[in-house]
Design an enzyme around this catalytic site. Structure first.
Site, short mmCIF file in Angstrom:
data_model
loop_
_atom_site.label_atom_id
_atom_site.label_comp_id
_atom_site.label_asym_id
_atom_site.label_seq_id
_atom_site.Cartn_x
_atom_site.Cartn_y
_atom_site.Cartn_z
CG HIS A 116 96.64 43.08 87.36
ND1 HIS A 116 96.69 42.32 86.22
CD2 HIS A 116 97.85 43.67 87.47
CE1 HIS A 116 97.90 42.43 85.68
NE2 HIS A 116 98.61 43.24 86.42
CG ASP A 141 96.78 37.52 86.94
OD1 ASP A 141 97.52 38.39 86.44
OD2 ASP A 141 95.54 37.51 86.80
CB ILE A 190 86.53 42.68 82.78
CG1 ILE A 190 85.43 43.29 83.64
CG2 ILE A 190 87.36 43.74 82.09
CD1 ILE A 190 84.79 42.32 84.58
CB THR A 191 85.87 44.23 77.57
OG1 THR A 191 86.82 43.28 77.06
CG2 THR A 191 86.63 45.38 78.21
#
Length: 485
Positions: A120, A183, A400-401
């Site tokens: 990713h 993940d 992340i945003t």
């Protein structure tokens, strides 16, 4: 999971080092220890993706700024996304600003380099320094690992290069149901031919080649409406080659009737979970799952109570879970023990219950319980000119945003304080020159951006030789030998 940065302003020089935060402040003796290294990035700034900021990034002021005889000089400590996004916003809206970014490792980019999963590269994300402990008997046994350490191990974080996880068990339990937990499950179950095309470390790939893990359970103390992973992560797990999901239909009964009232992201995620658990799979999925040799599943309303040891007491052999019930609804639902317990035999356990930032300096107001610096809109309390961003500002939440928006808000607070005169640019400051003098005095030779480019070139060349985008160098001393022959 998202990162943090500590950034501070006193036009000129910067102060304390942090992971999980960004800081701008006046000179501080705590910033650089004797010896060691510091990675310094300035003038040429890159986005968290590793690309140079566009030429127009330093143009277009959103609101007029007061003119000053001396341009503000800003120090950001921490070169992860929170630091870079803060720098990006400052340069875009104050073309005269000078921003210097400092990093404790010889390589920049923080979680972009050492983040969640090598498959990713567009969403790598974590950033606080310390993992949270389970606080249960047996968690110190061999076979129990923190998600943070495991993620750092397969992503090449120098601190975790000697982890050597034992993957000889056929069953793994991950305590947590967030994106990091998913993940880890995906890395454990992914076909090797997929991982070989990523920048997963050679050491990790060798260990995964000999892994015996065939079943992974992701355990959460609450229910399907409170899972913290995203729909993208779920879709990937549902379609992971050679793997099938194990979802108990009873966990999802009745959820179809309430999905219409959920916020859109939660609604779409819940609908996919319900569809996968309650409806017959399509022909393609049925054929895929029938041939799968590996499986993963979600266990809800379970809270870890103890790690069970093997007969000789030498390693983990299972986990005891307290069965819980929920009071309240939605994100506000709270899990309470029912008194019943359930054991899952397993030899591999990961704690993925979150991260914590660490206090940076006794002089900073740090809220230990929340793991954040006391602040108001990024302004550190009782420390004029000092700001924070990312997880050290808001705690270990978001993706992340979220970090991008959070960093922009902190940068805007700096700009507003410059514009209002709270931060004065009337006097000249030494800026980065003072930091260079301090490093020289303490015998610290910084790693420059051009030095980093040499490390980058070496890693890229090694990766090309084995058909990977990059073969990361794990030993900081080896990195330094590349730039200091």
């Amino acid at each position: 999971m998202a990162p943090g940065c500590l950034c501070g302003f006193r036009p000129g020089v910067g102060g304390a080092h942090a992971r999980g935060g960004a800081l701008t402040r006046h000179p501080s003796h705590s910033m650089f220890p004797h010896g060691g290294w510091v990675c310094g990035l300035s003038r040429r700034l890159l986005t968290p993706g590793g690309r140079a900021l566009p030429a127009g990034a330093a143009q277009g002021v959103r609101r007029p700024l007061s003119s000053a005889p001396h341009a503000p000089q800003i120090c950001i400590v921490g070169s992860g996304p929170a630091g870079f996004y803060t720098a990006q916003h400052l340069l875009k809206h104050h073309p005269q600003a000078r921003v210097d970014i400092y990093e404790k490792l010889p390589v920049p980019f923080g979680l972009v380099r050492f983040g969640v999963a090598p498959d990713h590269p567009e969403v790598k994300s974590y950033g606080a320094e310390e993992k949270r402990e389970l606080g249960i008997p047996g968690e110190e046994l061999p076979g129990v690992y923190s998600a943070r350490d495991f993620v750092g191990w397969y992503n090449g974080l120098p601190d975790n290069r000697h982890l050597c996880p034992d993957l000889s068990s056929d069953t793994a339990v991950i305590l947590g149901q967030g994106n990091v937990a998913v993940d880890i499950a995906r890395i454990l179950l992914s076909p090797l031919e997929l991982l070989r095309r990523t920048d997963v470390t050679r050491t990790a790939l060798d260990s995964l080649t000999h892994s015996r893990v065939r079943r992974v359970w992701l355990v959460g103390r609450r229910g399907p409406l409170q899972v913290a992973f995203t729909i993208k992560e779920l879709r990937e797990m549902l379609h992971l080659p050679g793997t099938r999901p194990r979802l108990d239909p009873s966990d999802f009964q009745g959820l179809e009737d309430i999905t219409k009232d959920l916020p859109r992201p939660r609604k779409r995620l819940t609908e996919l979970l319900v569809k996968s658990a309650l409806r017959e799979p399509g022909e393609k999925d049925a054929a895929h799952w029938a041939q799968a040799e590996r499986q993963w599943g979600l266990r809800f309303l379970r809270s870890p109570q103890a790690v069970l040891s093997s007969e000789d007491g030498g390693r983990a052999a299972g986990v005891r879970l307290s069965v819980t019930r929920l009071e309240g609804a939605g994100e506000a639902a709270v899990a309470f023990p029912t008194g019943r317990v359930e054991d899952i035999p397993c030899g591999l356990i990961f704690s993925s219950i979150g991260y914590r930032s660490l206090p940076i300096s006794p002089a900073l107001p740090f809220l230990a319980r929340q793991g954040v610096i006391a602040n108001s809109m990024g302004r550190v309390q009782e420390s004029p000119g000092l700001y924070c961003s990312g997880w050290v500002k808001r705690g270990p939440t978001g993706v992340i945003t979220t970090t991008m928006a959070d960093s922009f808000d902190t940068a805007q607070a700096v700009l507003e304080d410059i514009n209002s005169g709270v931060l004065s640019c009337s006097d000249p400051r030494a800026g980065a020159a003072a930091v260079r003098d301090l490093l020289l005095l303490r015998g610290v030779r910084p790693v420059s951006f051009s030095d980093w480019e040499k490390i980058d070139a070496a890693e890229t060349a090694r990766g090309v030789a084995v058909g990977k985008p990059r073969e990361k160098i794990l030993d900081p001393e080896e990195m330094l030998r590349l730039v200091r022959p």
